[in-house]
Design a protein around this motif. Sequence first.
Motif, PDB file in Angstrom:
ATOM      1  N   PHE A   1       0.851  -1.182   0.000  1.00  0.00           N
ATOM      2  CA  PHE A   1       0.000   0.000   0.000  1.00  0.00           C
ATOM      3  C   PHE A   1       0.893   1.241   0.000  1.00  0.00           C
ATOM      4  CE2 PHE A   1      -2.416  -3.456   1.644  1.00  0.00           C
ATOM      5  CZ  PHE A   1      -3.722  -3.244   1.242  1.00  0.00           C
ATOM      6  N   SER A   2       0.751   2.063  -1.023  1.00  0.00           N
ATOM      7  CA  SER A   2       1.590   3.247  -1.196  1.00  0.00           C
ATOM      8  C   SER A   2       0.733   4.502  -1.182  1.00  0.00           C
ATOM      9  CB  SER A   2       2.349   3.175  -2.532  1.00  0.00           C
ATOM     10  OG  SER A   2       3.153   2.024  -2.601  1.00  0.00           O
ATOM     11  N   ARG A   3       1.071   5.452  -0.315  1.00  0.00           N
ATOM     12  CA  ARG A   3       0.405   6.758  -0.282  1.00  0.00           C
ATOM     13  C   ARG A   3       1.227   7.733  -1.107  1.00  0.00           C
ATOM     14  NH1 ARG A   3       0.684   8.669   5.269  1.00  0.00           N
ATOM     15  NH2 ARG A   3      -0.520  10.441   4.558  1.00  0.00           N
ATOM     16  N   VAL A   4       0.550   8.416  -2.006  1.00  0.00           N
ATOM     17  CA  VAL A   4       1.237   9.242  -2.988  1.00  0.00           C
ATOM     18  C   VAL A   4       0.566  10.609  -3.066  1.00  0.00           C
ATOM     19  CG1 VAL A   4       1.729   9.495  -5.456  1.00  0.00           C
ATOM     20  CG2 VAL A   4       1.997   7.263  -4.344  1.00  0.00           C
ATOM     21  N   VAL A   5       1.371  11.642  -3.241  1.00  0.00           N
ATOM     22  CA  VAL A   5       0.863  12.973  -3.535  1.00  0.00           C
ATOM     23  C   VAL A   5       1.184  13.301  -4.991  1.00  0.00           C
ATOM     24  CG1 VAL A   5       1.199  15.438  -3.149  1.00  0.00           C
ATOM     25  CG2 VAL A   5       0.894  13.915  -1.205  1.00  0.00           C
ATOM     26  N   ALA A   6       0.151  13.654  -5.742  1.00  0.00           N
ATOM     27  CA  ALA A   6       0.312  14.087  -7.125  1.00  0.00           C
ATOM     28  C   ALA A   6      -0.012  15.578  -7.204  1.00  0.00           C
ATOM     29  CB  ALA A   6      -0.621  13.304  -8.046  1.00  0.00           C
ATOM     30  N   LEU A   7       0.776  16.315  -7.951  1.00  0.00           N
ATOM     31  CA  LEU A   7       0.596  17.767  -8.000  1.00  0.00           C
ATOM     32  C   LEU A   7      -0.615  18.180  -8.825  1.00  0.00           C
ATOM     33  CD1 LEU A   7       4.305  18.924  -8.313  1.00  0.00           C
ATOM     34  CD2 LEU A   7       2.947  18.478  -6.268  1.00  0.00           C
ATOM     35  N   ASP A   8      -1.049  17.313  -9.756  1.00  0.00           N
ATOM     36  CA  ASP A   8      -2.239  17.622 -10.556  1.00  0.00           C
ATOM     37  C   ASP A   8      -2.892  16.316 -10.994  1.00  0.00           C
ATOM     38  OD1 ASP A   8      -0.985  16.797 -13.173  1.00  0.00           O
ATOM     39  OD2 ASP A   8       0.330  18.476 -12.652  1.00  0.00           O
ATOM     40  N   SER A   9      -4.106  16.416 -11.505  1.00  0.00           N
ATOM     41  CA  SER A   9      -4.870  15.223 -11.860  1.00  0.00           C
ATOM     42  C   SER A   9      -4.240  14.453 -13.019  1.00  0.00           C
ATOM     43  CB  SER A   9      -6.309  15.606 -12.207  1.00  0.00           C
ATOM     44  OG  SER A   9      -6.341  16.514 -13.294  1.00  0.00           O
ATOM     45  N   LYS A  10      -3.607  15.137 -13.971  1.00  0.00           N
ATOM     46  CA  LYS A  10      -2.979  14.447 -15.091  1.00  0.00           C
ATOM     47  C   LYS A  10      -1.826  13.580 -14.609  1.00  0.00           C
ATOM     48  CE  LYS A  10      -0.972  15.092 -19.685  1.00  0.00           C
ATOM     49  NZ  LYS A  10       0.045  14.056 -19.455  1.00  0.00           N
ATOM     50  N   SER A  11      -1.011  14.117 -13.696  1.00  0.00           N
ATOM     51  CA  SER A  11       0.106  13.337 -13.155  1.00  0.00           C
ATOM     52  C   SER A  11      -0.407  12.084 -12.462  1.00  0.00           C
ATOM     53  CB  SER A  11       0.922  14.180 -12.173  1.00  0.00           C
ATOM     54  OG  SER A  11       1.538  15.267 -12.820  1.00  0.00           O
ATOM     55  N   LEU A  12      -1.509  12.218 -11.742  1.00  0.00           N
ATOM     56  CA  LEU A  12      -2.090  11.078 -11.045  1.00  0.00           C
ATOM     57  C   LEU A  12      -2.603  10.038 -12.038  1.00  0.00           C
ATOM     58  CD1 LEU A  12      -2.918   9.792  -8.386  1.00  0.00           C
ATOM     59  CD2 LEU A  12      -5.024  11.135  -8.461  1.00  0.00           C
ATOM     60  N   THR A  13      -3.284  10.488 -13.079  1.00  0.00           N
ATOM     61  CA  THR A  13      -3.790   9.560 -14.093  1.00  0.00           C
ATOM     62  C   THR A  13      -2.655   8.845 -14.801  1.00  0.00           C
ATOM     63  OG1 THR A  13      -5.744  10.943 -14.467  1.00  0.00           O
ATOM     64  CG2 THR A  13      -5.151   9.385 -16.214  1.00  0.00           C
ATOM     65  N   ASP A  14      -1.619   9.586 -15.184  1.00  0.00           N
ATOM     66  CA  ASP A  14      -0.475   8.987 -15.869  1.00  0.00           C
ATOM     67  C   ASP A  14       0.249   7.995 -14.970  1.00  0.00           C
ATOM     68  OD1 ASP A  14      -1.083  10.540 -18.036  1.00  0.00           O
ATOM     69  OD2 ASP A  14       0.486  12.043 -17.682  1.00  0.00           O
ATOM     70  N   LEU A  15       0.354   8.322 -13.674  1.00  0.00           N
ATOM     71  CA  LEU A  15       0.999   7.402 -12.739  1.00  0.00           C
ATOM     72  C   LEU A  15       0.211   6.106 -12.623  1.00  0.00           C
ATOM     73  CD1 LEU A  15       3.073   6.707 -10.527  1.00  0.00           C
ATOM     74  CD2 LEU A  15       1.547   7.854  -8.897  1.00  0.00           C
ATOM     75  N   PHE A  16      -1.104   6.215 -12.511  1.00  0.00           N
ATOM     76  CA  PHE A  16      -1.941   5.023 -12.400  1.00  0.00           C
ATOM     77  C   PHE A  16      -1.778   4.122 -13.630  1.00  0.00           C
ATOM     78  CE2 PHE A  16      -5.942   2.789 -13.202  1.00  0.00           C
ATOM     79  CZ  PHE A  16      -6.089   2.086 -12.015  1.00  0.00           C
ATOM     80  N   GLN A  17      -1.758   4.722 -14.787  1.00  0.00           N
ATOM     81  CA  GLN A  17      -1.609   3.932 -16.012  1.00  0.00           C
ATOM     82  C   GLN A  17      -0.244   3.252 -16.071  1.00  0.00           C
ATOM     83  OE1 GLN A  17      -2.458   6.829 -19.068  1.00  0.00           O
ATOM     84  NE2 GLN A  17      -4.675   6.560 -18.899  1.00  0.00           N
ATOM     85  N   ALA A  18       0.803   3.973 -15.645  1.00  0.00           N
ATOM     86  CA  ALA A  18       2.145   3.397 -15.650  1.00  0.00           C
ATOM     87  C   ALA A  18       2.257   2.247 -14.649  1.00  0.00           C
ATOM     88  CB  ALA A  18       3.181   4.477 -15.334  1.00  0.00           C
ATOM     89  N   LEU A  19       1.704   2.432 -13.448  1.00  0.00           N
ATOM     90  CA  LEU A  19       1.740   1.369 -12.446  1.00  0.00           C
ATOM     91  C   LEU A  19       0.968   0.144 -12.906  1.00  0.00           C
ATOM     92  CD1 LEU A  19       1.213   3.442  -9.153  1.00  0.00           C
ATOM     93  CD2 LEU A  19       3.314   2.263  -9.845  1.00  0.00           C
ATOM     94  N   SER A  20      -0.129   0.377 -13.634  1.00  0.00           N
ATOM     95  CA  SER A  20      -0.964  -0.731 -14.104  1.00  0.00           C
ATOM     96  C   SER A  20      -0.236  -1.632 -15.092  1.00  0.00           C
ATOM     97  CB  SER A  20      -2.249  -0.188 -14.739  1.00  0.00           C
ATOM     98  OG  SER A  20      -3.017   0.535 -13.802  1.00  0.00           O
ATOM     99  N   ASP A  21       0.809  -1.120 -15.733  1.00  0.00           N
ATOM    100  CA  ASP A  21       1.596  -1.939 -16.650  1.00  0.00           C
ATOM    101  C   ASP A  21       2.418  -2.985 -15.905  1.00  0.00           C
ATOM    102  OD1 ASP A  21       0.641  -0.557 -18.839  1.00  0.00           O
ATOM    103  OD2 ASP A  21       2.338   0.848 -18.899  1.00  0.00           O
ATOM    104  N   ASP A  22       2.761  -2.693 -14.630  1.00  0.00           N
ATOM    105  CA  ASP A  22       3.629  -3.589 -13.857  1.00  0.00           C
ATOM    106  C   ASP A  22       2.920  -4.310 -12.719  1.00  0.00           C
ATOM    107  OD1 ASP A  22       5.774  -2.823 -15.437  1.00  0.00           O
ATOM    108  OD2 ASP A  22       6.433  -1.263 -14.044  1.00  0.00           O
ATOM    109  N   TYR A  23       1.775  -3.778 -12.281  1.00  0.00           N
ATOM    110  CA  TYR A  23       1.091  -4.328 -11.114  1.00  0.00           C
ATOM    111  C   TYR A  23      -0.411  -4.400 -11.359  1.00  0.00           C
ATOM    112  CZ  TYR A  23       5.400  -2.552  -8.932  1.00  0.00           C
ATOM    113  OH  TYR A  23       6.705  -2.264  -8.631  1.00  0.00           O
ATOM    114  N   HIS A  24      -1.064  -5.211 -10.526  1.00  0.00           N
ATOM    115  CA  HIS A  24      -2.523  -5.099 -10.417  1.00  0.00           C
ATOM    116  C   HIS A  24      -2.772  -3.992  -9.405  1.00  0.00           C
ATOM    117  CE1 HIS A  24      -6.755  -6.066 -10.192  1.00  0.00           C
ATOM    118  NE2 HIS A  24      -6.649  -6.133  -8.883  1.00  0.00           N
ATOM    119  N   VAL A  25      -3.357  -2.872  -9.847  1.00  0.00           N
ATOM    120  CA  VAL A  25      -3.462  -1.668  -9.023  1.00  0.00           C
ATOM    121  C   VAL A  25      -4.922  -1.403  -8.665  1.00  0.00           C
ATOM    122  CG1 VAL A  25      -2.910   0.783  -8.843  1.00  0.00           C
ATOM    123  CG2 VAL A  25      -1.495  -0.698 -10.261  1.00  0.00           C
TER     124      VAL A  25
END
Length: 215
Positions: A105-129
């Motif tokens: 379980f990772s708590r993350v701060v994203a500076l804007d919604s696009k960064s958060l969306t892009d991070l989620f998509q990138a993590l989904s390539d390597d993990y079940h998120v």
Amino acid sequence: MYEVTFRLAEGGQYTETTHRRNVSFEVWCNNHCDLLRVRGDDRDLIREEIEEIVGIQQSLETTNELLIITGECLIEITDDSVIEHLNSHNCLLLPPLRYRDGAKFSRVVALDSKSLTDLFQALSDDYHVEIINKKEVQDFNHSSPLITRDEVLPNLSSRQQEVFLEARDLGYYKIPRDTTTDEIAEQFGIDRRTVEEHLRRAENKIANSVAEYYI
């Protein structure tokens, strides 16, 4: 600015250690070593497994937890792409990392919604998120910044949680009480003493977890 808690199902070292066990880790990474807070059962066995994974410099055991300073930082000796993705998408990791039920379980701060969306998509390539919690940060409580549900709630066993919630639903914690431990026991087909033991253990864990925020 947004704060989000991700559940990452993966095959990493600490996640494997918590798989199908009543144990949880909190990990503060210091690059050269980690500080671990371990809660749950089988502490001697957990200590042995951590010694094999990263080594142990020092440990301290209390009634409720095991504190360990490791010999090495886990991230430094494993291929953990989470940090890489965070750096690539201008997001910040809020320690500690948490491991329980075979997941990280990772708590993350994203500076804007696009960064958060892009991070989620990138993590989904390597993990079940899975997104556990998401909120827009408007202000900080300086005495308790960014406290989440995971920080306050203890790691109850599945049976302790079931009995505790059933007791609550039946009015066991009302004043005066609407039910008895005998009636709760009937719901589960177990004896009264077993119910009382589950409740005592659950209540003890909850009391110890919440008490530190009143200090």
